[in-house]
Design a protein around this motif. Structure first.
Motif, PDB file in Angstrom:
ATOM      1  N   LYS A  77      48.148  29.975  -1.084  1.00 18.91           N
ATOM      2  CA  LYS A  77      47.278  29.888  -2.258  1.00 18.91           C
ATOM      3  C   LYS A  77      47.790  28.891  -3.295  1.00 18.91           C
ATOM      4  CE  LYS A  77      45.795  34.739  -2.193  1.00 18.91           C
ATOM      5  NZ  LYS A  77      45.789  35.956  -3.025  1.00 18.91           N
ATOM      6  N   PRO A  78      47.894  27.612  -2.943  1.00 16.59           N
ATOM      7  CA  PRO A  78      48.322  26.661  -3.970  1.00 16.59           C
ATOM      8  C   PRO A  78      47.249  26.480  -5.038  1.00 16.59           C
ATOM      9  CG  PRO A  78      47.638  25.489  -2.007  1.00 16.59           C
ATOM     10  CD  PRO A  78      47.599  26.961  -1.669  1.00 16.59           C
ATOM     11  N   GLU A  79      47.677  26.136  -6.232  1.00 14.66           N
ATOM     12  CA  GLU A  79      46.726  25.806  -7.297  1.00 14.66           C
ATOM     13  C   GLU A  79      45.956  24.549  -6.934  1.00 14.66           C
ATOM     14  OE1 GLU A  79      45.946  27.324 -10.346  1.00 14.66           O
ATOM     15  OE2 GLU A  79      47.089  28.989  -9.544  1.00 14.66           O
ATOM     16  N   VAL A  80      46.693  23.572  -6.436  1.00 13.18           N
ATOM     17  CA  VAL A  80      46.106  22.307  -6.012  1.00 13.18           C
ATOM     18  C   VAL A  80      46.681  21.946  -4.660  1.00 13.18           C
ATOM     19  CG1 VAL A  80      46.021  19.814  -6.482  1.00 13.18           C
ATOM     20  CG2 VAL A  80      45.679  21.438  -8.346  1.00 13.18           C
ATOM     21  N   LEU A  81      45.814  21.524  -3.753  1.00  7.86           N
ATOM     22  CA  LEU A  81      46.223  21.097  -2.418  1.00  7.86           C
ATOM     23  C   LEU A  81      45.625  19.723  -2.164  1.00  7.86           C
ATOM     24  CD1 LEU A  81      47.522  21.686   0.351  1.00  7.86           C
ATOM     25  CD2 LEU A  81      45.321  22.652   1.048  1.00  7.86           C
ATOM     26  N   SER A  82      46.465  18.811  -1.715  1.00  8.64           N
ATOM     27  CA  SER A  82      46.014  17.464  -1.392  1.00  8.64           C
ATOM     28  C   SER A  82      46.332  17.180   0.076  1.00  8.64           C
ATOM     29  CB  SER A  82      46.733  16.445  -2.285  1.00  8.64           C
ATOM     30  OG  SER A  82      46.382  15.142  -1.921  1.00  8.64           O
ATOM     31  N   ILE A  83      45.347  16.688   0.777  1.00 12.97           N
ATOM     32  CA  ILE A  83      45.562  16.232   2.149  1.00 12.97           C
ATOM     33  C   ILE A  83      45.906  14.761   2.032  1.00 12.97           C
ATOM     34  CG2 ILE A  83      44.501  15.924   4.415  1.00 12.97           C
ATOM     35  CD1 ILE A  83      42.522  18.200   3.489  1.00 12.97           C
ATOM     36  N   ASP A  84      47.169  14.423   2.273  1.00 12.45           N
ATOM     37  CA  ASP A  84      47.642  13.080   1.974  1.00 12.45           C
ATOM     38  C   ASP A  84      47.334  12.065   3.080  1.00 12.45           C
ATOM     39  OD1 ASP A  84      48.545  14.006  -0.471  1.00 12.45           O
ATOM     40  OD2 ASP A  84      50.520  14.482   0.313  1.00 12.45           O
ATOM     41  N   TYR A  85      47.657  12.407   4.301  1.00 12.31           N
ATOM     42  CA  TYR A  85      47.394  11.519   5.430  1.00 12.31           C
ATOM     43  C   TYR A  85      47.719  12.263   6.723  1.00 12.31           C
ATOM     44  CZ  TYR A  85      52.455  10.780   5.429  1.00 12.31           C
ATOM     45  OH  TYR A  85      53.805  10.969   5.460  1.00 12.31           O
ATOM     46  N   ALA A  86      47.362  11.649   7.844  1.00 11.84           N
ATOM     47  CA  ALA A  86      47.642  12.238   9.153  1.00 11.84           C
ATOM     48  C   ALA A  86      48.687  11.379   9.859  1.00 11.84           C
ATOM     49  CB  ALA A  86      46.374  12.315   9.994  1.00 11.84           C
ATOM     50  N   PRO A  87      49.941  11.835   9.892  1.00 13.51           N
ATOM     51  CA  PRO A  87      50.967  11.065  10.596  1.00 13.51           C
ATOM     52  C   PRO A  87      50.658  10.904  12.091  1.00 13.51           C
ATOM     53  CG  PRO A  87      51.974  12.751   9.230  1.00 13.51           C
ATOM     54  CD  PRO A  87      50.504  13.011   9.234  1.00 13.51           C
ATOM     55  N   SER A  88      49.928  11.887  12.643  1.00 13.33           N
ATOM     56  CA  SER A  88      49.541  11.835  14.058  1.00 13.33           C
ATOM     57  C   SER A  88      48.333  12.746  14.248  1.00 13.33           C
ATOM     58  CB  SER A  88      50.693  12.307  14.947  1.00 13.33           C
ATOM     59  OG  SER A  88      50.864  13.712  14.814  1.00 13.33           O
ATOM     60  N   LYS A  89      47.823  12.785  15.454  1.00 13.02           N
ATOM     61  CA  LYS A  89      46.707  13.692  15.748  1.00 13.02           C
ATOM     62  C   LYS A  89      47.167  15.145  15.736  1.00 13.02           C
ATOM     63  CE  LYS A  89      44.041  10.416  18.453  1.00 13.02           C
ATOM     64  NZ  LYS A  89      43.398  10.121  19.736  1.00 13.02           N
ATOM     65  N   GLU A  90      48.464  15.371  15.833  1.00 13.87           N
ATOM     66  CA  GLU A  90      49.015  16.727  15.901  1.00 13.87           C
ATOM     67  C   GLU A  90      49.558  17.236  14.578  1.00 13.87           C
ATOM     68  OE1 GLU A  90      50.210  14.262  18.132  1.00 13.87           O
ATOM     69  OE2 GLU A  90      48.654  14.791  19.569  1.00 13.87           O
ATOM     70  N   LEU A 105      52.661  19.495   8.294  1.00 12.76           N
ATOM     71  CA  LEU A 105      52.443  20.720   9.059  1.00 12.76           C
ATOM     72  C   LEU A 105      51.725  20.391  10.365  1.00 12.76           C
ATOM     73  CD1 LEU A 105      51.208  23.085   6.198  1.00 12.76           C
ATOM     74  CD2 LEU A 105      53.492  22.971   7.206  1.00 12.76           C
ATOM     75  N   PRO A 106      51.909  21.231  11.375  1.00 10.50           N
ATOM     76  CA  PRO A 106      51.191  20.998  12.632  1.00 10.50           C
ATOM     77  C   PRO A 106      49.698  21.225  12.465  1.00 10.50           C
ATOM     78  CG  PRO A 106      52.409  23.066  12.722  1.00 10.50           C
ATOM     79  CD  PRO A 106      52.775  22.403  11.430  1.00 10.50           C
ATOM     80  N   TRP A 107      48.932  20.526  13.260  1.00  9.76           N
ATOM     81  CA  TRP A 107      47.493  20.748  13.298  1.00  9.76           C
ATOM     82  C   TRP A 107      47.272  21.953  14.205  1.00  9.76           C
ATOM     83  CZ3 TRP A 107      43.844  19.399  10.206  1.00  9.76           C
ATOM     84  CH2 TRP A 107      42.521  19.672  10.568  1.00  9.76           C
ATOM     85  N   THR A 108      46.739  23.048  13.646  1.00  4.68           N
ATOM     86  CA  THR A 108      46.603  24.305  14.390  1.00  4.68           C
ATOM     87  C   THR A 108      45.158  24.628  14.760  1.00  4.68           C
ATOM     88  OG1 THR A 108      46.448  25.592  12.349  1.00  4.68           O
ATOM     89  CG2 THR A 108      48.657  25.256  13.275  1.00  4.68           C
ATOM     90  N   MET A 109      44.217  23.829  14.286  1.00  3.55           N
ATOM     91  CA  MET A 109      42.801  24.092  14.538  1.00  3.55           C
ATOM     92  C   MET A 109      42.426  23.598  15.936  1.00  3.55           C
ATOM     93  SD  MET A 109      41.765  25.259  11.501  1.00  3.55           S
ATOM     94  CE  MET A 109      40.017  24.996  11.435  1.00  3.55           C
ATOM     95  N   GLU A 110      41.485  24.277  16.562  1.00  4.50           N
ATOM     96  CA  GLU A 110      41.003  23.820  17.865  1.00  4.50           C
ATOM     97  C   GLU A 110      40.240  22.511  17.736  1.00  4.50           C
ATOM     98  OE1 GLU A 110      39.028  26.622  20.412  1.00  4.50           O
ATOM     99  OE2 GLU A 110      40.413  28.217  19.835  1.00  4.50           O
ATOM    100  N   GLN A 111      39.475  22.393  16.670  1.00  6.10           N
ATOM    101  CA  GLN A 111      38.703  21.182  16.428  1.00  6.10           C
ATOM    102  C   GLN A 111      39.637  20.064  15.963  1.00  6.10           C
ATOM    103  OE1 GLN A 111      35.531  21.820  13.659  1.00  6.10           O
ATOM    104  NE2 GLN A 111      34.860  19.696  13.688  1.00  6.10           N
ATOM    105  N   LEU A 112      39.512  18.873  16.553  1.00  9.60           N
ATOM    106  CA  LEU A 112      40.318  17.741  16.130  1.00  9.60           C
ATOM    107  C   LEU A 112      39.921  17.331  14.718  1.00  9.60           C
ATOM    108  CD1 LEU A 112      40.367  15.436  19.283  1.00  9.60           C
ATOM    109  CD2 LEU A 112      42.226  16.855  18.387  1.00  9.60           C
TER     110      LEU A 112
END
Length: 160
Positions: free
Chosen positions: A61-74, A146-153
């Protein structure tokens, strides 16, 4: 309660912090990146989860969350912050002014929590504090991959 993390010594009112975080649910975004963070952060190593628990914070539950970039597909790189009721007793402000109105994060001020996860403490500077949050206010900021844990890419991999 006083916590000594080496480069930082902080005084946190854990009860007030925990009470706020228990009633507040911050992530309202339903995008893939935010949903992934919610699942992946719950699978962090126990020592990192224990760090958040000691401070009275739910890491999902962060106050603010930013998705910065994808180092890889995983993997996905995130940053953000949580509010704590407390103060820094010892420790440098991690944000150094480099120009008029421009600041840069001093990586020497990062407290490593494990591979690809680091935190730092700073005074609030975002001006979006919930008026119900108890005072004094301190930001627990984080950067992580963090690892990508979703089934959807994720669609972010197209930006690599």
């Amino acid at each position: 309660m006083i916590f000594d993390f080496g480069m930082y010594v902080i005084d946190i009112d854990v009860e007030k912090t925990a009470a706020y975080h228990q009633k507040d649910s911050r992530i309202t975004c339903d995008c893939l990146g935010c949903r992934n963070f919610d699942g992946a952060v719950r699978k962090l190593p126990l020592e990192i989860l224990g760090f958040f628990e000691k401070l009275g914070v739910d890491p999902a539950k962060p106050e603010v969350l930013s998705i910065d970039y994808a180092p890889s597909k995983e993997t996905m790189a995130y940053s953000g912050f949580y509010y704590l009721c407390g103060t820094v007793m010892k420790g440098e402000d991690p944000w150094k002014q480099v120009d008029a109105g421009a600041f840069q994060l001093d990586e020497k001020c990062l407290l490593p929590m494990g591979q690809d996860f680091a935190v730092y403490f700073a005074a609030p500077r975002h001006g979006i504090v919930n008026p119900d949050f108890p005072k004094p206010i301190l930001e627990l900021q984080f950067i992580c991959t963090l690892p990508w844990t979703m089934e959807q890419l994720h669609h972010y991999h197209n930006q690599l």
